[in-house]
Design a protein around this motif. Sequence first.
Motif, PDB file in Angstrom:
ATOM      1  N   ASP A 344       0.859  -1.181   0.000  1.00 43.55           N
ATOM      2  CA  ASP A 344       0.000   0.000   0.000  1.00 43.55           C
ATOM      3  C   ASP A 344       0.894   1.229   0.000  1.00 43.55           C
ATOM      4  N   PRO A 345       0.693   2.178  -0.926  1.00 36.31           N
ATOM      5  CA  PRO A 345       1.589   3.340  -1.006  1.00 36.31           C
ATOM      6  C   PRO A 345       1.637   4.173   0.270  1.00 36.31           C
ATOM      7  N   ARG A 346       0.600   4.063   1.087  1.00 33.68           N
ATOM      8  CA  ARG A 346       0.592   4.831   2.337  1.00 33.68           C
ATOM      9  C   ARG A 346       1.680   4.369   3.299  1.00 33.68           C
ATOM     10  N   ILE A 347       2.066   3.086   3.208  1.00 33.40           N
ATOM     11  CA  ILE A 347       3.056   2.540   4.129  1.00 33.40           C
ATOM     12  C   ILE A 347       4.417   3.182   3.909  1.00 33.40           C
ATOM     13  N   ALA A 349       5.103   5.911   2.241  1.00 32.54           N
ATOM     14  CA  ALA A 349       5.036   7.361   2.432  1.00 32.54           C
ATOM     15  C   ALA A 349       5.128   7.728   3.914  1.00 32.54           C
ATOM     16  N   THR A 350       4.469   6.939   4.751  1.00 34.01           N
ATOM     17  CA  THR A 350       4.499   7.200   6.191  1.00 34.01           C
ATOM     18  C   THR A 350       5.906   7.000   6.751  1.00 34.01           C
ATOM     19  N   ILE A 351       6.554   5.925   6.329  1.00 33.98           N
ATOM     20  CA  ILE A 351       7.911   5.647   6.818  1.00 33.98           C
ATOM     21  C   ILE A 351       8.877   6.742   6.376  1.00 33.98           C
ATOM     22  N   ASP A 352       8.800   7.140   5.107  1.00 38.23           N
ATOM     23  CA  ASP A 352       9.733   8.140   4.572  1.00 38.23           C
ATOM     24  C   ASP A 352       9.542   9.507   5.223  1.00 38.23           C
ATOM     25  N   ALA A 353       8.311   9.827   5.595  1.00 43.18           N
ATOM     26  CA  ALA A 353       8.024  11.150   6.152  1.00 43.18           C
ATOM     27  C   ALA A 353       8.240  11.222   7.661  1.00 43.18           C
ATOM     28  N   ALA A 354       8.500  10.099   8.294  1.00 41.64           N
ATOM     29  CA  ALA A 354       8.618  10.063   9.747  1.00 41.64           C
ATOM     30  C   ALA A 354       9.874  10.764  10.230  1.00 41.64           C
ATOM     31  N   GLY A 355       9.750  11.420  11.378  1.00 40.42           N
ATOM     32  CA  GLY A 355      10.880  12.085  11.994  1.00 40.42           C
ATOM     33  C   GLY A 355      11.656  11.138  12.893  1.00 40.42           C
TER      34      GLY A 355
END
Length: 514
Positions: A344-347, A349-355
């Motif tokens: 799922d593309p959301r997975i 994207a969430t990991i890459d955007a995490a601080g």
Amino acid sequence: MAFAITQTCCTDATCVAVCPVNCIHPTPEEQAFGSTEMLHIDPEACIDCGACADACPVDAILPVDSLSREQQEYADINAAYFEHSETKPRAETPTAPKTADFGPNFHAWDKPAFERILPSDFRPLRVAIVGTGPAGMYAAKDLLLHTRAEVTLIDRLPVAGGLVRYGVAPDHPATKKIGDAFARFHTHPRVRKHLGLEVGGDVTAEELAAHHDAVIYAVGAATDRRLGIPGEDRTGSVSATAFVAWYNAHPDVAPDSVDLSAEHVVVIGNGNVALDVARILVSDPEALADTEIASHALAELRRSRVREVVLLGRRGPEHAAYTRPELLALKHLPEVDLLVDDHDPRIGATIDAAGPRDKAGMLQGVAREAVDWSVPSRTAGRRRRIVFRFLSAPVEVCGDEDIRAVRATGGAGELEIPAGMVLRAIGYRGVPQAGLPFDEVTGTIPHERGRVIGRSGTYVVGWIKRGPSGGIGANRTCAAETVGTLLADAVAGALPAPTGRPKAFRRLVRHRRR
């Protein structure tokens, strides 16, 4: 050089009490205490005195320059906790001692409220504690150190320790060391211990209460939560609680109750227990040979054909229930690959955007791949691996006589994930206690600050009180609240006087065991 808190942190907060410069946070007086996964040392405030390392009951505090390669990330985790803090602690404050002054502890929280109650305010008490895990032993410790109470320790199992003995993974020996700190109270001159004695079976709750001024139930959460989906009771579908008990030689679980002949295992859930069982399933058995793992479990792991473990989580990586230390333990497993199913593309994207302080950020650098679950030979010739599959909810455990797959829903609809074994790891749950009220919704005993509703002289502590949340250290403040309530009741004269003498109870126990 500073110190850093590492994986086995139990949040007991003993380290906070001995720190002379208030550099370990959150403290029990701060709002964040109990909601963080571990405690943290501010590297700028730490004066390298080593008091915290000496006090740590689980050897989780180490000098930064002595951290192994696998532990180096903990130095960054400790530092990152303070980077964005609006109230960053300083080594010297108007209320704190100077860095050169190793004076008395100045943390007001470390003086429990019940210390204001003098022993002379009430007659010496006889208190029974049912359960010898961390919750029960913190309560015993408070009673023995702050009152003249006589304590009767009772456990239905033949060995004391509760989840410290039967719930900690064998490759986490440091965590089990806190049991040594509790064990010294087992031989306290005001303690009587009865193991292998079941309340509600060998003796009734009423008989126990009749021989004591108060009874504290610290029985934990003894069973697992249910999935509520078709097929979860098929042969090969095992609760994670039973699996953990199996490799820890719990007497309630038969040595031959687990079969590891399947190559593919699905673990439903992604909390710490789920990660524990996944790690044990793919670890080199020889690395476990020198631990306290059960001999029958080690033999079965040596025969194991497991090549792949899938961790199935309903929510995304930002909401995963595991803690950072448990994930780091997976990232450094030798000869084991870690993979995120990027279905799922959301997975991604969430990991890459995490601080750096976000849980999803811990998966940055972990391989990602959209796994084709229809390919049966996808693990052929590969090393063992653990696959995180987020945003997937199980709807059925499929099969006839044997489990074939887990059917799950995700962003792209339903699919079947091949599996010959399924482990259900979605949480523990308390069970009713004979003679006591029980809340079926929460799996807890209804109480007011530890006092069981409608039962004078009866108290609860630990998971049966608050639900299966919080680690070992959370039981310290939980027990302090319950003991404080009990002592307030003693001062108020609200405890029923026992009708039986201590010797009469010991005679009763001997008679019932014949």
